[in-house]
Design a protein around this motif. Structure first.
Motif, mmCIF file in Angstrom:
data_model
loop_
_atom_site.group_PDB
_atom_site.id
_atom_site.type_symbol
_atom_site.label_atom_id
_atom_site.label_comp_id
_atom_site.label_asym_id
_atom_site.label_seq_id
_atom_site.Cartn_x
_atom_site.Cartn_y
_atom_site.Cartn_z
ATOM 1 N N LEU A 66 0.838 -1.203 0.000
ATOM 2 C CA LEU A 66 0.000 0.000 0.000
ATOM 3 C C LEU A 66 0.873 1.254 0.000
ATOM 4 N N ALA A 67 1.968 1.241 0.765
ATOM 5 C CA ALA A 67 2.860 2.406 0.811
ATOM 6 C C ALA A 67 3.459 2.685 -0.558
ATOM 7 N N ARG A 68 3.841 1.633 -1.291
ATOM 8 C CA ARG A 68 4.420 1.834 -2.619
ATOM 9 C C ARG A 68 3.367 2.302 -3.617
ATOM 10 N N ILE A 69 2.160 1.771 -3.506
ATOM 11 C CA ILE A 69 1.092 2.206 -4.412
ATOM 12 C C ILE A 69 0.771 3.677 -4.175
ATOM 13 N N TYR A 70 0.760 4.114 -2.926
ATOM 14 C CA TYR A 70 0.540 5.538 -2.634
ATOM 15 C C TYR A 70 1.586 6.398 -3.351
ATOM 16 N N ALA A 86 0.909 8.995 -6.443
ATOM 17 C CA ALA A 86 1.247 10.413 -6.308
ATOM 18 C C ALA A 86 1.883 10.939 -7.591
ATOM 19 N N ALA A 87 2.799 10.153 -8.180
ATOM 20 C CA ALA A 87 3.457 10.585 -9.417
ATOM 21 C C ALA A 87 2.455 10.697 -10.563
ATOM 22 N N VAL A 88 1.512 9.762 -10.640
ATOM 23 C CA VAL A 88 0.487 9.815 -11.697
ATOM 24 C C VAL A 88 -0.389 11.050 -11.516
ATOM 25 N N CYS A 89 -0.784 11.321 -10.279
ATOM 26 C CA CYS A 89 -1.624 12.499 -10.014
ATOM 27 C C CYS A 89 -0.880 13.791 -10.364
ATOM 28 N N ALA A 90 0.424 13.832 -10.123
ATOM 29 C CA ALA A 90 1.207 15.026 -10.456
ATOM 30 C C ALA A 90 1.249 15.249 -11.956
ATOM 31 N N ALA A 109 -0.689 14.769 -1.210
ATOM 32 C CA ALA A 109 -1.344 14.043 -0.118
ATOM 33 C C ALA A 109 -0.957 12.568 -0.140
ATOM 34 N N TYR A 110 -0.961 11.952 -1.333
ATOM 35 C CA TYR A 110 -0.620 10.527 -1.417
ATOM 36 C C TYR A 110 0.867 10.288 -1.163
ATOM 37 N N ALA A 111 1.734 11.186 -1.640
ATOM 38 C CA ALA A 111 3.169 11.030 -1.370
ATOM 39 C C ALA A 111 3.447 11.142 0.128
ATOM 40 N N THR A 112 2.745 12.064 0.799
ATOM 41 C CA THR A 112 2.909 12.215 2.249
ATOM 42 C C THR A 112 2.398 10.983 2.981
ATOM 43 N N SER A 153 10.507 9.579 -0.203
ATOM 44 C CA SER A 153 11.148 10.891 -0.379
ATOM 45 C C SER A 153 11.336 11.210 -1.853
ATOM 46 N N LEU A 154 11.664 10.187 -2.646
ATOM 47 C CA LEU A 154 11.809 10.385 -4.092
ATOM 48 C C LEU A 154 10.521 10.926 -4.694
ATOM 49 N N TYR A 155 9.397 10.322 -4.349
ATOM 50 C CA TYR A 155 8.124 10.731 -4.958
ATOM 51 C C TYR A 155 7.606 12.038 -4.361
ATOM 52 N N LEU A 156 7.955 12.310 -3.116
ATOM 53 C CA LEU A 156 7.659 13.639 -2.573
ATOM 54 C C LEU A 156 8.436 14.708 -3.336
ATOM 55 N N GLY A 157 9.709 14.409 -3.634
ATOM 56 C CA GLY A 157 10.514 15.343 -4.405
ATOM 57 C C GLY A 157 9.956 15.566 -5.801
ATOM 58 N N ILE A 158 9.489 14.484 -6.447
ATOM 59 C CA ILE A 158 8.903 14.609 -7.790
ATOM 60 C C ILE A 158 7.667 15.500 -7.753
ATOM 61 N N CYS A 159 6.809 15.294 -6.752
ATOM 62 C CA CYS A 159 5.587 16.103 -6.645
ATOM 63 C C CYS A 159 5.919 17.576 -6.405
ATOM 64 N N HIS A 160 6.871 17.850 -5.536
ATOM 65 C CA HIS A 160 7.259 19.243 -5.285
ATOM 66 C C HIS A 160 7.927 19.858 -6.513
ATOM 67 N N HIS A 161 8.635 19.038 -7.286
ATOM 68 C CA HIS A 161 9.227 19.534 -8.531
ATOM 69 C C HIS A 161 8.141 20.014 -9.490
ATOM 70 N N PHE A 162 7.076 19.231 -9.620
ATOM 71 C CA PHE A 162 5.988 19.607 -10.527
ATOM 72 C C PHE A 162 5.290 20.894 -10.075
ATOM 73 N N THR A 163 5.238 21.121 -8.767
ATOM 74 C CA THR A 163 4.561 22.329 -8.271
ATOM 75 C C THR A 163 5.467 23.556 -8.295
ATOM 76 N N GLY A 164 6.755 23.377 -8.600
ATOM 77 C CA GLY A 164 7.673 24.516 -8.665
ATOM 78 C C GLY A 164 8.307 24.886 -7.341
ATOM 79 N N ALA A 165 8.180 24.035 -6.334
ATOM 80 C CA ALA A 165 8.838 24.279 -5.040
ATOM 81 C C ALA A 165 10.266 23.731 -5.144
ATOM 82 N N TRP A 166 11.145 24.513 -5.793
ATOM 83 C CA TRP A 166 12.460 24.001 -6.177
ATOM 84 C C TRP A 166 13.298 23.536 -4.996
ATOM 85 N N GLU A 167 13.385 24.354 -3.968
ATOM 86 C CA GLU A 167 14.268 24.032 -2.848
ATOM 87 C C GLU A 167 13.780 22.800 -2.093
#
Length: 667
Positions: free
Chosen positions: A330-334, A338-342, A352-355, A374-388
């Motif tokens: 379930l953790a991996r599917i979340y 998250a990447a698909v939703c982004a 929300a799903y990455a968190t 953390s990888l998928y959280l980073g991908i989601c933040h990348h798509f939103t433009g939160a660079w740092e």
């Protein structure tokens, strides 16, 4: 010293004394002789422990011992170590297991080796765990092969029961109650984590002999995907998933229908706390061998070729697994969801799903899982433009996944780090990240990931002045991605090839061919990614270049169509909005509407400054400055000077030279 060599490269004096059966003075005479001749070294931490100076010394001495004598000594050593075991360190348990295995006590050896393998896995010592599992598999398969059973029967009939077993693995070797397929599965997983993909595939070729009723085809499909054989991988995984009791729609209409059904089920699950009315409809699939693992592998492969099918499988898995509570699956599917939703883009749902994935791995106490999330959280933040924020998560993921295992995911972290830096105009950092990604993929011979990293790296090399290298690399990247049929990253490579052709001034036709091919792939396979924004906008720019050289209105029409498609996506992927506004300003300038074009360039500059996309900011200043050359010389000079400063800062010499040439013409 031959007895010491049987113990291993390191040995303790009490054990050696017990083996030799001699007094301490005699023992120290032997030790001192070894020290004087440079054969032995003292342990700096323990006074009663010594080491052979090189493994070669121990190997030569072991060869002097007869096999039967060596087996008996190993058995005594294993029993002595087991009786005096002081702790639970993986190294100590492994040592006991290997000595018992060499001594022919298979059943006891397997128990210790399995304990050692699990301890090594918890410490992420994957290479040591592989050695333990390989030893277990060798013992178990030797005790269960048809040849072994026939030998036992012959010995039994001749009245020499046990002689055959003793010759092979000792009297306890034949009664080992371990599933060899489970051991093989662990071995394949570990080889995958360290990037030994071919070794894992070779191991899987042996599994039918272990248990023809069971299959590990899902893992084989994942390995084929990792080395870039995507169509073959999907075919293998779909067949395995259907054999495990799952059902997949065959047509595109069936896929869309199933997607709608799963979306409605999830809506009902979200709105209504009680799910009993859906219990039969949404009952989990039969628990066949590796069913859920295969589903995880499938959804990741679909991401690159068929987003609607990918989303359908995601929702189906969520609807079934969320009813069961916390689990690694379930953790991996979340994280994957998250990447698909982004990419859709649904940024709020993606974050929300990455968190949730990160929190679930934290609850399960899995360090590798937290790095994966953390990888998928980073991908989601990348798509939103939160660079740092994105860079922090991606950097942490790249470092930890490289340490804990899984070079494929580590390569993805480095690649997204590169995209993150490139959009900000940090070309040197981006180049370093893509080089890390390429090397990580090359080490495990992952052709698809090599092409994925090489495409943006080629464009960066070209823009940073290494023109011939960039041209050669983009040709290689396209060939690799065509061979693996990774359409999503092939679009990225074709976009880079089109832009390189535009800069190289090799004629607009070559650039247009590459970019038009990329847009056709996006439309044919219904790809959904932020890279689709760039391919349409790059096509619009190439068409405008062609219009400028031919004055053919057809190319301006092509540019408008490309811009409209890119702009629709850029409104969602706001990182690319400055690019879309810049292209729109050029379009208005070709129509002679310079006041509107200047307003659009000003909007571009404002958006790029706010978003931190310095390369787009530099390009906007350059293009606005060129357009103002005949209108306002002072304004044009200010814009061109600013663009030159930015191009210098981000190390883009080709763009800087173009801006400097325009400034010289003005002066």
């Amino acid at each position: 010293l031959t007895h010491a060599a049987i113990i291993g490269r390191s040995f303790d004096l009490p054990l050696l004394q017990d083996l030799l059966g001699i007094e301490e003075p005699q023992l120290f005479d032997v030790i001192n002789m070894g020290l004087e001749r440079g054969i032995l070294l003292e342990d700096p931490d323990r006074a009663d422990r010594y080491h052979f100076a090189t493994p070669l010394f121990a190997e030569i001495l072991r060869r002097e011992v007869a096999p039967e004598r060596a087996r008996a000594l190993s058995r005594r050593i294993g029993r002595w170590l087991a009786a005096r075991r002081e702790g639970d360190s993986a190294e100590e348990i492994e040592r006991i297991g290997f000595h018992l295995a060499r001594g022919g006590e298979g059943k006891k050896a397997v128990a210790y080796l399995l304990l050692a393998a699990e301890a090594h896995r918890k410490n992420y010592a994957h290479t040591e765990a592989i050695a333990c599992y390989e030893a277990v598999l060798q013992i178990v398969t030797a005790a269960t092969t048809p040849h072994a059973r026939e030998e036992d029967e012959r010995s039994h009939r001749s009245g020499r029961k046990g002689e055959g077993q003793a010759r092979r693995r000792g009297e306890e070797g034949r009664s080992i109650e371990v599933d060899p397929l489970e051991v093989l599965r662990n071995l394949v997983d570990l080889h995958t984590l360290v990037g030994n993909y071919q070794a894992a595939l070779d191991l899987l070729a042996t599994h039918p002999a272990l248990d023809p009723r069971k299959t590990l085809e899902g893992r084989r499909g994942d390995l084929l995907f990792r080395i870039g054989r995507i169509p073959e991988a999907i075919a293998v995984m779909e067949g395995e998933f259907q054999r495990s009791g799952g059902r997949l729609p065959r047509s595109r209409f069936g896929t869309l229908g199933a997607l709608l059904v799963e979306a409605l089920r999830q809506l009902f699950h979200s709105l209504l706390p009680s799910r009993h009315f859906l219990a039969k409809v949404c009952a989990p699939r039969p628990e066949a061998e590796g069913g859920w693992d295969t589903l995880l592998y499938l959804m990741r492969a679909y991401w690159f070729v068929d987003l609607s099918r990918c989303l359908m499988v995601h929702l189906r898995a969520l609807n079934q697994l969320e009813r069961r509570g916390a689990s690694p699956h379930l953790a991996r599917i979340y994280a994957y969801h998250a990447a698909v939703c982004a990419a859709l883009p649904l940024f709020g749902r993606a974050l929300a799903y990455a968190t949730r994935s990160f929190e679930l791995w934290e609850k399960l106490g899995d360090a590798w899982g937290k790095a994966h999330a953390s990888l998928y959280l980073g991908i989601c933040h990348h798509f939103t433009g939160a660079w740092e924020v994105a860079d922090r998560f991606l950097g942490e993921a790249a470092e930890k996944l490289s340490r804990y295992g899984d070079p494929w995911e580590a390569e993805m972290a480095w690649s997204f780090r590169g995209y993150n830096a490139r959009l900000q105009g940090k070309f040197r950092e981006a180049r370093s990240a893509f080089q890390h990604a390429y090397l990580a993929a090359a080490q495990v011979n992952d052709l698809r990931s090599m092409g994925q990293a090489l495409a943006p790296l080629a464009e960066l090399h070209f823009l940073m002045g290494e023109e011939e290298r960039g041209k050669a690399e983009i040709t290689e990247a396209i060939a690799q991605l065509e061979a693996t049929q990774d359409w999503m990253n092939l679009v990225v490579a074709l976009n880079a090839a089109g832009r390189i052709a535009r800069y190289a001034q090799e004629g607009g036709e070559e650039a247009l061919r590459s970019l038009e091919r990329g847009t056709r792939l996006v439309e044919r396979y219904r790809l959904r990614s932020d890279h689709n924004v760039e391919i349409f906008l790059s096509l619009a720019e190439a068409a405008l270049d062609r219009f400028g050289s031919t004055a053919d209105p057809h190319w301006r029409q092509v540019a408008w169509k490309g811009w409209r498609k890119g702009y629709r996506l850029a409104r969602h992927f706001r990182n690319y909005l400055p690019h879309a506004l810049r292209v729109q300003a050029r379009l208005e300038a070709t129509r002679g509407n310079l006041p509107k074009a200047r307003r659009l360039w000003q909007r571009t500059i404002n958006h790029a400054t706010g978003a931190g996309t310095r390369y787009q900011l530099a390009l906007a200043c350059y293009e606005a400055g060129r357009a103002a050359l005949t209108q306002d010389d002072r304004f044009a000079e200010a814009l061109l000077s600013r663009s030159i400063a930015l191009f210098t800062e981000i190390e883009a010499p080709l763009d800087r030279q173009r801006a400097e040439a325009s400034l010289r013409r003005l002066r």
